[in-house]
Every structure is written in structure tokens, then in C-alpha cells.
Motif scaffolding. Structure first.
Motif, mmCIF file in Angstrom:
data_model
loop_
_atom_site.group_PDB
_atom_site.id
_atom_site.type_symbol
_atom_site.label_atom_id
_atom_site.label_comp_id
_atom_site.label_asym_id
_atom_site.label_seq_id
_atom_site.Cartn_x
_atom_site.Cartn_y
_atom_site.Cartn_z
ATOM 1 N N LYS A 129 -0.940 -36.545 32.600
ATOM 2 C CA LYS A 129 -1.581 -35.619 31.668
ATOM 3 C C LYS A 129 -1.078 -35.861 30.245
ATOM 4 O O LYS A 129 0.122 -35.922 30.000
ATOM 5 N N GLY A 130 -2.029 -36.020 29.325
ATOM 6 C CA GLY A 130 -1.682 -36.309 27.932
ATOM 7 C C GLY A 130 -2.073 -37.710 27.520
ATOM 8 O O GLY A 130 -2.109 -38.017 26.328
ATOM 9 N N GLU A 131 -2.383 -38.590 28.493
ATOM 10 C CA GLU A 131 -2.836 -39.936 28.164
ATOM 11 C C GLU A 131 -4.321 -39.890 27.777
ATOM 12 O O GLU A 131 -5.026 -38.918 28.077
ATOM 13 N N PRO A 132 -4.835 -40.921 27.099
ATOM 14 C CA PRO A 132 -6.190 -40.848 26.537
ATOM 15 C C PRO A 132 -7.286 -40.453 27.512
ATOM 16 O O PRO A 132 -8.168 -39.647 27.186
ATOM 17 N N ASP A 133 -7.254 -40.974 28.752
ATOM 18 C CA ASP A 133 -8.336 -40.684 29.686
ATOM 19 C C ASP A 133 -8.213 -39.325 30.356
ATOM 20 O O ASP A 133 -9.091 -38.925 31.119
ATOM 21 N N THR A 134 -7.121 -38.597 30.085
ATOM 22 C CA THR A 134 -6.975 -37.256 30.656
ATOM 23 C C THR A 134 -7.571 -36.184 29.747
ATOM 24 O O THR A 134 -7.460 -34.997 30.038
ATOM 25 N N PHE A 135 -8.193 -36.629 28.663
ATOM 26 C CA PHE A 135 -8.974 -35.751 27.788
ATOM 27 C C PHE A 135 -10.454 -36.054 27.973
ATOM 28 O O PHE A 135 -10.828 -37.185 28.299
ATOM 29 N N ASP A 136 -11.298 -35.065 27.730
ATOM 30 C CA ASP A 136 -12.739 -35.293 27.725
ATOM 31 C C ASP A 136 -13.122 -35.731 26.312
ATOM 32 O O ASP A 136 -13.568 -34.924 25.493
#
Length: 204
Positions: free
Chosen positions: A77-84
Motif C-alpha cells: 500500500k502506497g506504491e503507484p498501482d495501489t492508487f486509482d
């Protein structure tokens, strides 16, 4: 404070003078750099000066923990792909167009996004802050063109690590869990974010 108050007021004045119907400022930096603090201080200074500004954090676009569990990505959580990122870019386009936007925020108490945590209406200045605003890959590559200006906060790891440790401990993680998360994910994210600093208009 990230900056001394006099300098922050001068920067706020410059933003006020540039703002028209809508001015979008991005504040970028690694995790724990003080982006939220700087954004809130600048917002308050702008509002004191008679301009109306709001903060629209990128953190509101964290994927939910249920989504991350389904992806097998909760530990990252917090890496680029864990954001929409697609949703963030779409919302930023609406802000850029001057529209009313119900913008999500993020709760460090529940560790989940909060829908409509801030409502952007006709405010002339919107400050968005986050790690990946200058990243040049995937949907993130569209963010820079939607910002009138981008500021980068550069903070060394020896300052970031104690801040992140304190944040995770306050959020309920054990010291062992917090240290593992920082070593395996957050410092790697910090290096990725620092590689984007040359795309900023100002480095602090």
C-alpha cells in the motif's frame, strides 16, 4: 514548518497573483516529506490574504483495503498501482475545468479513503499534493499537464524514516511491522519519487 513563514507568504503571494478562474498547484515529494503540512499552511496563508484555496490530496485515491486484498497488494500500500490513478486524473480534469468536484480524502484512523471528504466549488486555487504527480508512466503521466505549477519537497531518508516510523506506530502498527514496511516499500517509493524532481518548477 517545511519553509520559514516569510518565504511561504511570498510564494503564496505569487500564486495569488497568477490565479485566475482556477489555478492548480501540485506539491510533490516522497512519503513523509511534509507535503500535507506545507499544503495546509499555504492554504491558510492564501485564505488570510483574501484568496480562497482548498487542498485536494492524492491520498484520497488510495484503493480500498478490500481492493488491495483482492490484488494481493495490501503489503505494498502506497506504491503507484495501489492508487486509482485513472480516477485521480479524471477528478483533476474536472478541477482544471472549474467544475464542482466531490473530492475524496484519506483517514489515517480507518486507513481507508473517505468519499467526498472535501467539496471543491468555485475556489480559484486548488492545491493537490501527493507522491506521484510527476511520475511519467501509466495514467500518472497525464497529471503534470493538468498542473499550473509543481513544487517538489526534497527531504533525505534520515529525516523521512523517523517520521514514517512515528506515523505507522500512531496508526497501530508494531515497530517490527513499521520498520519492515519502511524498508520494503516506502524507501523504494521515495527513490522513485526523487527521480521525478527535475519535472518540478520549484524544489524546496
Amino acid at each position: 514548518m517545511t519553509l520559514d513563514e516569510d518565504r511561504l507568504r511570498r510564494l503564496g503571494k505569487q500564486i495569488s497573483e497568477k490565479a485566475g478562474a482556477r489555478f492548480v498547484l501540485g506539491i510533490v515529494g516522497p512519503p513523509g516529506a511534509g507535503k500535507s503540512t506545507l499544503a495546509e499552511q499555504l492554504r491558510d496563508i492564501l485564505n488570510e490574504a483574501g484568496r480562497v484555496a482548498l487542498v485536494a490530496p492524492m491520498d484520497g485515491f488510495h484503493r480500498s483495503n478490500a481492493e488491495l486484498d483482492a490484488m494481493g497488494a495490501r503489503a505494498r500500500k502506497g506504491e503507484p498501482d495501489t492508487f486509482d490513478a485513472d480516477a485521480y486524473v479524471a477528478a483533476l480534469r474536472q478541477v482544471r475545468a472549474g467544475n464542482r468536484v466531490e473530492w475524496p480524502t484519506f483517514s489515517r484512523v480507518t486507513d481507508e479513503p473517505v468519499p467526498g471528504g472535501v467539496v471543491i466549488e468555485d475556489e480559484p486555487i486548488v492545491i493537490t499534493e501527493g507522491n506521484y504527480l510527476l511520475l511519467h508512466e501509466g495514467p500518472w503521466k497525464d497529471v503534470r499537464s493538468l498542473l499550473d505549477e509543481a513544487w517538489f519537497i526534497d527531504v533525505p531518508d534520515e529525516v523521512l524514516v523517523p517520521r514514517l516510523l512515528e506515523r505507522f506506530l500512531a496508526g497501530g502498527r508494531s515497530r517490527e511491522e513499521a520498520e519492515a514496511k519502511i524498508a520494503a516499500s516506502d524507501l523504494r517509493n521515495a527513490a522513485l519519487v526523487r527521480a521525478t524532481r527535475d519535472r518540478a518548477d520549484l524544489v524546496l
